[in-house]
Design a protein around this motif. Structure first.
Motif, PDB file in Angstrom:
ATOM      1  N   ALA A   1     -12.458 101.289 -21.631  1.00 44.83           N
ATOM      2  CA  ALA A   1     -12.972 102.575 -22.101  1.00 44.83           C
ATOM      3  C   ALA A   1     -12.462 103.035 -23.713  1.00 44.83           C
ATOM      4  CB  ALA A   1     -12.276 103.574 -21.144  1.00 44.83           C
ATOM      5  N   LYS A   2     -11.449 102.387 -23.895  1.00 45.24           N
ATOM      6  CA  LYS A   2     -11.106 102.755 -25.274  1.00 45.24           C
ATOM      7  C   LYS A   2     -12.253 102.156 -26.192  1.00 45.24           C
ATOM      8  CE  LYS A   2      -6.149 103.632 -24.925  1.00 45.24           C
ATOM      9  NZ  LYS A   2      -4.756 103.307 -25.403  1.00 45.24           N
ATOM     10  N   ILE A   3     -12.509 100.764 -26.302  1.00 47.94           N
ATOM     11  CA  ILE A   3     -13.222 100.065 -26.885  1.00 47.94           C
ATOM     12  C   ILE A   3     -14.696 100.888 -26.890  1.00 47.94           C
ATOM     13  CG2 ILE A   3     -14.712  97.813 -27.072  1.00 47.94           C
ATOM     14  CD1 ILE A   3     -11.818  96.592 -26.263  1.00 47.94           C
ATOM     15  N   ALA A   4     -15.354 101.127 -25.694  1.00 47.78           N
ATOM     16  CA  ALA A   4     -16.557 101.678 -25.750  1.00 47.78           C
ATOM     17  C   ALA A   4     -16.590 103.165 -26.379  1.00 47.78           C
ATOM     18  CB  ALA A   4     -16.828 101.936 -23.998  1.00 47.78           C
ATOM     19  N   GLU A   5     -15.393 103.813 -26.218  1.00 47.93           N
ATOM     20  CA  GLU A   5     -15.419 105.072 -27.009  1.00 47.93           C
ATOM     21  C   GLU A   5     -15.490 104.705 -28.535  1.00 47.93           C
ATOM     22  OE1 GLU A   5     -12.515 108.923 -27.602  1.00 47.93           O
ATOM     23  OE2 GLU A   5     -12.431 107.760 -25.837  1.00 47.93           O
TER      24      GLU A   5
END
Length: 89
Positions: free
Chosen positions: A48-52
């Protein structure tokens, strides 16, 4: 009957030990499952952090492109105004 009582107690003890062993195995499996679930949750958080971060970079790129397009429009508008004024003279 004494011998029968002794066999019954041994069976009960053996049955209790089997139950305790099964309970221990179940607890170990549950602990392993909890560990796997924790790893899965951490992985999901990282994803999720990478996608954000990727979304944020993509938005920044789009904002820069939009700003560049606006500057081009402004420049073309000024050029058209100059041409218009030149034709009126």
């Amino acid at each position: 009957m004494n011998n029968s009582d002794s066999n019954s107690e041994q069976n009960d003890t053996s049955s209790e030990l089997s139950s305790l062993k099964l309970a221990l195995i179940a607890a170990a499996i549950t602990t392993i499952g909890d560990g796997i679930a924790t790893i899965a949750a951490l992985t999901a958080i990282d994803e999720a952090k990478i996608a954000e971060k990727n979304d944020s970079k993509a938005q920044k790129d789009l904002d820069e492109k939009l700003l560049k397009m606006q500057r081009q429009i402004d420049r073309l508008s000024r050029e058209m105004s100059k041409i218009k004024h030149m034709q009126l003279k």
